[in-house]
Structure formats: C-alpha cells, structure tokens
Scaffold this active site. Structure first.
Site, PDB file in Angstrom:
ATOM      1  N   MET A  30       0.349  -3.876 -11.493  1.00  0.00           N
ATOM      2  CA  MET A  30       0.266  -5.010 -12.845  1.00  0.00           C
ATOM      3  C   MET A  30      -1.228  -5.249 -12.960  1.00  0.00           C
ATOM      4  SD  MET A  30       3.956  -6.941 -12.890  1.00  0.00           S
ATOM      5  CE  MET A  30       3.349  -8.255 -11.968  1.00  0.00           C
ATOM      6  N   GLY A  31      -2.084  -4.530 -12.087  1.00  0.00           N
ATOM      7  CA  GLY A  31      -3.651  -4.889 -12.457  1.00  0.00           C
ATOM      8  C   GLY A  31      -3.904  -6.050 -11.700  1.00  0.00           C
ATOM      9  N   HIS A  34      -6.733  -5.852  -6.186  1.00  0.00           N
ATOM     10  CA  HIS A  34      -7.546  -6.735  -4.798  1.00  0.00           C
ATOM     11  C   HIS A  34      -7.382  -5.501  -3.870  1.00  0.00           C
ATOM     12  CE1 HIS A  34      -3.501  -7.176  -3.747  1.00  0.00           C
ATOM     13  NE2 HIS A  34      -3.285  -8.191  -4.912  1.00  0.00           N
ATOM     14  N   HIS A  37      -4.438  -3.625  -3.376  1.00  0.00           N
ATOM     15  CA  HIS A  37      -4.093  -2.429  -4.016  1.00  0.00           C
ATOM     16  C   HIS A  37      -5.107  -1.423  -3.674  1.00  0.00           C
ATOM     17  CE1 HIS A  37      -2.870  -5.722  -7.183  1.00  0.00           C
ATOM     18  NE2 HIS A  37      -1.756  -5.033  -6.930  1.00  0.00           N
ATOM     19  N   GLY A 147       3.160  -1.862  -1.077  1.00  0.00           N
ATOM     20  CA  GLY A 147       3.021  -2.551  -0.141  1.00  0.00           C
ATOM     21  C   GLY A 147       4.076  -3.148   0.530  1.00  0.00           C
ATOM     22  N   GLN A 148       3.814  -3.463   2.004  1.00  0.00           N
ATOM     23  CA  GLN A 148       4.864  -4.139   2.344  1.00  0.00           C
ATOM     24  C   GLN A 148       4.919  -5.704   2.279  1.00  0.00           C
ATOM     25  OE1 GLN A 148       7.233  -3.203   4.733  1.00  0.00           O
ATOM     26  NE2 GLN A 148       7.613  -5.151   5.368  1.00  0.00           N
ATOM     27  N   LYS A 149       3.727  -6.176   1.725  1.00  0.00           N
ATOM     28  CA  LYS A 149       3.864  -7.581   1.318  1.00  0.00           C
ATOM     29  C   LYS A 149       5.038  -7.810   0.395  1.00  0.00           C
ATOM     30  CE  LYS A 149       2.019 -11.473  -1.062  1.00  0.00           C
ATOM     31  NZ  LYS A 149       2.606 -10.931  -2.459  1.00  0.00           N
ATOM     32  N   ASP A 150       5.201  -6.968  -0.397  1.00  0.00           N
ATOM     33  CA  ASP A 150       6.746  -7.063  -1.171  1.00  0.00           C
ATOM     34  C   ASP A 150       7.656  -6.289  -0.384  1.00  0.00           C
ATOM     35  OD1 ASP A 150       5.361  -8.638  -3.401  1.00  0.00           O
ATOM     36  OD2 ASP A 150       4.283  -6.897  -3.945  1.00  0.00           O
ATOM     37  N   VAL A 176      -2.205  -6.241   3.526  1.00  0.00           N
ATOM     38  CA  VAL A 176      -3.875  -6.997   3.911  1.00  0.00           C
ATOM     39  C   VAL A 176      -3.865  -7.965   3.748  1.00  0.00           C
ATOM     40  CG1 VAL A 176      -6.179  -6.334   3.049  1.00  0.00           C
ATOM     41  CG2 VAL A 176      -4.295  -4.543   2.829  1.00  0.00           C
TER      42      VAL A 176
HETATM   43  O1  PAF Z   1       4.411  -4.760  -7.308  1.00  0.00           O
HETATM   44  C1  PAF Z   1       4.093  -4.726  -8.434  1.00  0.00           C
HETATM   45  O2  PAF Z   1       2.963  -5.089  -8.823  1.00  0.00           O
HETATM   46  C2  PAF Z   1       5.078  -4.657  -9.487  1.00  0.00           C
HETATM   47  O3  PAF Z   1       6.444  -5.072  -9.122  1.00  0.00           O
HETATM   48  C3  PAF Z   1       5.448  -3.170  -9.998  1.00  0.00           C
HETATM   49  C4  PAF Z   1       5.871  -2.378  -8.501  1.00  0.00           C
HETATM   50  C5  PAF Z   1       4.054  -2.554 -10.284  1.00  0.00           C
HETATM   51  C6  PAF Z   1       6.323  -2.961 -11.053  1.00  0.00           C
HETATM   52  O4  PAF Z   1       6.079  -3.612 -12.273  1.00  0.00           O
END
Ligand code: PAF
Length: 284
Positions: A30-31, A34, A37, A147-150, A176
C-alpha cells in the site's frame, strides 16, 4: 523501471517478460515503503528475474473510522526506493481501475479470519483477500512475497491460494525490526516520541513469551498474564488482544504445543500496532 498506471500495461509488460522465460516475482504493497517492504523487494529481486511491485491503498480493507484517508501516500519517494532496489515495474492503479463499479464479488476465507485481528476488524481480511485475488489475476506472478509481521494475513493468503488453486507460490519473509525491537510499519510514522518508547514494550512482551516457552512454561494463560504485565509498563498502551494460537489454524491454545504464534495488537493514541513471533515448541 516502468510505472504502469493501467491494468492493460502491467499485463502486457509481464506477458513480455514471461515470453522470454522470466520468473515473475510480485510484492503487493500500500506504499509508504520502508525497510520491511525493501526486504520483500530484495527477496523478490534475488529469487526472480522480473519484479513487479504494486502500490495501492486498498479502500475495501479499511473499516469505518479507520485511517484510509490519512494513510501516507508518498508516491515519489516510493518510486525512488523501487528504482534503487531493482524493481522492473511499479503498478499504481487508481481506485476506479481496481473497483470500477460497486464490488459484488468477494473472496472470503472462513475460520482463519475470525480470530486475532478478525475479531476487531470484521471486514478487513475480506478486503485483503479480494484485492490480492484481483492483483494476482492482473499481475499473474509466479511468486508473491508477504511479511511475517502481518502473520494472520500471510496464513489467510496462503489458504486462499491453496483453496482456489491459484498458480503461484507465497513466500513469507521475516519481520524487520528497529533497534529497540519495534516491528517496522508504515503506521510507526504516526507515533510521538513517547508512544514510540511505549511501543517497544510490544516486542518485549513477545520476548517474554518466548523466554517462558523456552523455560518450559506450557500454560498459555500464565504466559499471557506475564505479557500483559509487561505491556502495562507502557502508560499510553491500550491492549486490544494478547493471544497464543496454533500457527496454522490460528485457534486459541490452552497449552503450548507444536508451532505456536504469539500475537499482540495494541493502540497507542489513535494508532493501532500489531506484532507477533512464531515459536516451535516441538512435537504435537
Ligand atoms: O500488507 C499490505 O500492505 C496489504 O494488506 C496488501 C497485501 C498490499 C493488500 O492491500
């Protein structure tokens, strides 16, 4: 690096790469990119021949009163990061491209979305799985990186891909952290100095959990009580949940057994923060 603003363009760029035999890696974001990402992009660049990053603040995964409007959108800085990291295509669709009319088709993964964050954000995962299914259909990658964070998101996406026979592999990369242990997140930008100090207690509570499991404590209630105690040292933190669940089913556990996920969600001021660790406590 190409910046594709339309579905047609990203599809044709990926098709051209695939026709040359290239393995396509995809990092959906989602931009507000950091180092978390960047670690996903680096994994994609290392393991694939052609890398697509999407930047799309997905409205359907935000609930009423959440931070959709306020979510940071520093596009120029994001594009610079992507260019430097060796990305081939950045897909930047508009909301109208992704949702041209009222969305009537949803992808919903049951059960796995009911615990942890699902209790507090009832429509969140439906938005995530729907947009990821759409992005996978558009980009058609061989591998997508999360990412494992989510942690719950990663489990849910893996299940969606398996259940719907989507032809791609999901790779989950480690969380991270900043030097004080705080998991890197786009939402850390919202924190005041004081809140940031308090937020470090989230990882301290998770470390406490790991220590207790490693020392042989098996009663999850005892561990959760200690984790809550640790978090209570941070004055601005309000706990949403502290849970210890089975790492695959995401169901609460009474006793520590097998692979467990310890997960925490808190609020500090208006900001919601999540973090987790995986601990392998041995054979079931
Ligand atoms: O983890 C994220 O940033 C968002 O949930 C994703 C996977 C890009 C979906 O919008």
């Amino acid at each position: 690096m190409e910046v594709a603003k339309t579905i047609e363009l990203v599809r044709s760029l990926v098709q051209a790469a695939r026709s040359k035999g290239k393995k396509v890696g995809f990092v959906p974001t989602m931009g507000a990119l950091h180092i978390g990402h960047i670690s996903l992009i680096e994994a994609a660049v290392k393991n694939c021949d052609f890398v697509v990053v999407s930047i799309f603040v997905n409205p359907t995964q935000f609930g009423p009163g959440e931070d959709f409007e306020k979510y940071p959108r520093p596009l120029d800085a994001d594009l610079k990061i992507c260019r430097k990291a060796g990305v081939d295509v950045v897909f930047v669709p508009t909301p109208d491209q992704m949702y041209p009319s009222e969305n009537l088709t949803w992808v919903n993964v049951e059960k796995l979305t009911e615990s942890l964050c699902g209790q507090f954000r009832p429509t969140h995962f439906r938005g995530v799985t729907t947009v990821c299914a759409k992005l996978f259909n558009i980009v058609a990658p061989d591998v997508a990186f999360f990412g494992q964070k989510d942690a719950q998101q990663a489990v849910v996406i893996k299940r969606m891909v398996a259940d719907l026979n989507m032809p791609l592999e999901i790779v989950v990369c480690p969380t991270v952290r900043e030097s004080d242990g705080l998991a890197v997140s786009s939402r850390n930008k919202y924190l005041t100095e004081e809140q940031k100090k308090d937020a470090a207690y989230i990882y301290k509570s998770l470390q406490k959990c790991r220590e207790m499991i490693e020392a042989g404590t098996t009663d999850t209630e005892t561990i959760i009580a200690e984790m809550r105690k640790m978090l209570s040292q941070a004055p601005s933190i309000q706990i949403e949940y502290v849970s210890i669940v089975d790492a695959e089913t995401l169901q609460n556990l009474d006793r520590i057994i097998g692979k467990v996920l310890a997960a925490v969600a808190v609020r500090t001021g208006p900001t919601r923060l999540i973090d987790n660790i995986l601990v392998d406590a041995g054979k079931k």
